[in-house]
Every structure is written in C-alpha cells, then in structure tokens.
Design an enzyme around this catalytic site. Structure first.
Site, mmCIF file in Angstrom:
data_model
loop_
_atom_site.group_PDB
_atom_site.id
_atom_site.type_symbol
_atom_site.label_atom_id
_atom_site.label_comp_id
_atom_site.label_asym_id
_atom_site.label_seq_id
_atom_site.Cartn_x
_atom_site.Cartn_y
_atom_site.Cartn_z
ATOM 1 N N PRO A 14 -34.668 -16.371 18.979
ATOM 2 C CG PRO A 14 -35.710 -15.026 17.402
ATOM 3 C CD PRO A 14 -34.496 -15.848 17.622
ATOM 4 N N GLY A 169 -39.378 -10.000 10.622
ATOM 5 C CA GLY A 169 -40.132 -10.020 9.377
ATOM 6 C C GLY A 169 -40.629 -11.403 9.025
ATOM 7 C CE1 TYR A 173 -46.696 -13.128 15.966
ATOM 8 C CE2 TYR A 173 -44.513 -13.921 15.357
ATOM 9 C CZ TYR A 173 -45.657 -14.023 16.139
ATOM 10 O OH TYR A 173 -45.750 -15.012 17.086
ATOM 11 N NE ARG A 221 -36.139 -16.053 13.700
ATOM 12 C CZ ARG A 221 -36.837 -17.010 14.308
ATOM 13 N NH1 ARG A 221 -38.118 -16.834 14.573
ATOM 14 N NH2 ARG A 221 -36.260 -18.131 14.665
#
Length: 357
Positions: A14, A169, A173, A221
C-alpha cells in the site's frame, strides 16, 4: 492461500498517492495505475490507505474513501480491471487519527490522548506545519471508529468488488497511536500495559472478521516505525512483540503484514531476530506478508524460504509495475527514481506511460 489461486508470491504494498477526487472517489488515473500492476503480473495488490468514515478518519486531501455506498461502487472499475488480468486486490482501511492533515469532514483531530504528534506534516501529501494537538477520544468515538472499519469492510466485500481487507495498524496512524505508549497515556481500558494498548487493534479485527463471510480475508498491517517517527521501537522489545503478535492471531487476523524500513534487519538493538521472524515465532500459523526494502530479489527469495507467504513491494513496484513479468523473462529490473514522489506524491503521467506503453 485464503482459498485463492495466486500465480506468484509478489504483492504490491500500500502506498498513499493522493490522486482521488476531493470528495473521495477514485479517479481515472487511479484506474490505470492499479491496472498496470495487475497487467504486469503481481498476484496481489493492496490499495493505498482508504478512509472508512466521514468523521475523523480521513488523513489526506485527495485520499480515496469507502465511507458510503457511492464511494464503494466507484471502486468497481479498478477491482474489475484487476480481476480481468487474473490478480487479486485487498482494500487497506486507514484511520489517520492524530496524524490527519487533510480532513474536510472535521475541524480538529482525535487520538488516544491529547498529545501532539512528533514531527511535521508531510509536505508530499500537501501538509503544512506542525500536527495539531488531538482531542482525546471518548469511549463513544472509539466505538464509532471501530464501526467505521466494520461498515467499510462490508462495502468492500459487497459493493466494491474487493477480495479482502487489510486493517492499517501501522506507521503511526490511529490504531498504532493506541498501541504506542508515548501517544497513548490513557488510564482506562484502552491504555496502560501493552496488552491493553493493543486492544483497539484486536477489537477492530474481531468485529470486522465477524461482519463478513469467513472466506473474505481480514488482515492487519503492523510496524514499529511511523511516518512521523521513523526510528520508533517497541519499548518492551521481544516481550512486546510476543504480546502483540499473539493478540493479533487470537483476534482472528487472516494474515499479518509486517513492514519495516529494511525487513531483514534485527528488530531491536542488541538482538539478531527480525520483526518478520518474531511474527512467525509468536503468531502461529497466521500467513505473513513481509515488506521493506525487498526489491532485492535475493532478499525477497530468502524471506519466502523462511516461510513468509508473500513479499510486498513498494519502491520496487513503482519502478517495475511489470516486475513479475520481468523476472519470468529474465530481464533486469529498473532502478527506483525518487523524483516520482515529488513534489507531491500523486500518480504521474510518466508512471502511467510505463504501465501501459
């Protein structure tokens, strides 16, 4: 794996590219961008972070969303094109929390505690100046955030055509903010010892997992480093890793995507075991995706030999959207050109030319 026939072990990691419309709809450039990776032979694509609700989750201007049915349906041209080339695609769901620097839905940010994030906003994602001090989330807002992940996952599965979701995760963030001791100073059930700080991650995974068919993969993640604190480490070292990876597995994660700047390096000073290896040690049989500097194919192959299910490419995929095809034909890989991500990290026409000729 996950009941899917995958032609290789290569995934696209990503990467936020801030190329959606101002109201969160995928753009035509995004359609062509994602299709290029599938055309090039990547077995799995994991999207950039997608915001799941129209409350506090959006992190960047021109970030795509899955916050309503219309946004979800707008992903169909992307997912259909990916499937047409025989690849699979997972939606990465991301709540920015205190790191939000471009949210038209709210005038302030939220986080686990009213603590200003380290560092400054990311200019290549259109940020300016210091991060604002967030407002500490109430129990109701925490439940609302989990609900946003759940609802976005249902849209991803039923309306948008995705093959699975990845809960973000990592990288500082919201879910990582709760996991991190310096940003989470709460004295309630969401803060304190690491087993309580990982709770928001595990509650989110559990509720998302229960909301969709068991054949629809739900993964997570995880990282130590953050976009605003690159060298962050879990203070408890391997003890923290054991708690975190066991908790993620117990919560029902169908895969764990471990990302480090250089995935093969030791996770902690004075140790010799990587975070990927620690995930394998403590997460049982949960399939692992490894990411971080693995565009070196020897290192990528070594990860697979160590039992990693898939290797996710970021910079390597940007430079070589046709990487699996190049490898199969024995051709050399192109070097990464960092200018592609500046001054704004949006999708450039030069990339699309590389993908489609």
């Amino acid at each position: 794996m996950w009941g899917m026939s995958l032609p290789n072990r290569l995934a696209v990691a990503p990467m936020s590219r801030v190329t959606a419309t101002p109201d969160g709809y995928p753009s035509q450039r995004m359609v062509r961008y994602y299709e290029g990776f599938a055309r090039g032979g990547f077995a799995l694509l994991i999207t950039e972070g997608i915001y799941p609700d129209k409350s506090f989750s959006q992190g960047y201007f021109n970030q795509p969303g899955l916050a309503d049915d219309d946004q979800a349906k707008a992903w169909r041209p992307i997912t259909d094109n990916i499937h047409r080339h025989g690849s699979r695609v997972f939606a990465q769901l991301m709540h920015a929390g205190a790191l939000s620097q471009g949210n038209p839905h709210r005038s302030h940010t939220v986080g686990p505690s009213a603590i200003s994030p380290n560092g400054t906003q990311l200019t290549f994602y259109k940020g300016v100046g210091q991060y604002p001090t967030p407002v500490a989330m109430t129990s109701g807002q925490i439940d609302e955030a989990i609900g946003g992940f759940v609802q976005a996952t249902v849209r991803a599965a039923t309306l948008a055509g995705f093959d699975g979701v990845e809960i973000h995760g990592a990288n500082g963030y919201l879910l990582d903010q709760f996991l991190t001791e310096t940003s989470n100073q709460r004295a309630d059930e969401w803060g304190g010892h690491v087993i309580k700080r990982v709770r928001l991650l595990t509650e989110t995974i559990s509720r998302v997992r229960a909301a969709v068919d068991q054949r629809f993969p739900v993964g997570v993640r995880i990282s130590q480093g953050k976009v605003n604190d690159f060298h962050a480490k879990w203070p408890g070292g391997e003890d923290d890793a054991a708690v975190i990876f066991r908790a993620l597995a117990k919560a029902g994660a169908d895969f764990i995507h471990v990302t480090e700047y250089e995935a093969w390096r030791p996770a902690f000073d004075g140790a010799d075991t990587s975070l990927v290896a620690l995930a394998k040690r403590y997460a049982g049989d949960v399939p692992l995706i490894a990411n971080g500097g693995l565009h070196d194919l020897q290192r990528a192959a070594h990860m697979v030999k160590q039992g990693v299910a898939m290797v996710a490419m970021g910079r390597g995929a940007l430079a070589n959207p046709d990487m699996p095809s190049l490898i199969a034909s024995g051709r050399a890989l192109r070097p990464f050109d960092a200018s592609i991500l500046g001054p704004i990290a949006d999708i450039k026409e030069s990339e699309l030319t590389l993908r489609h000729g």
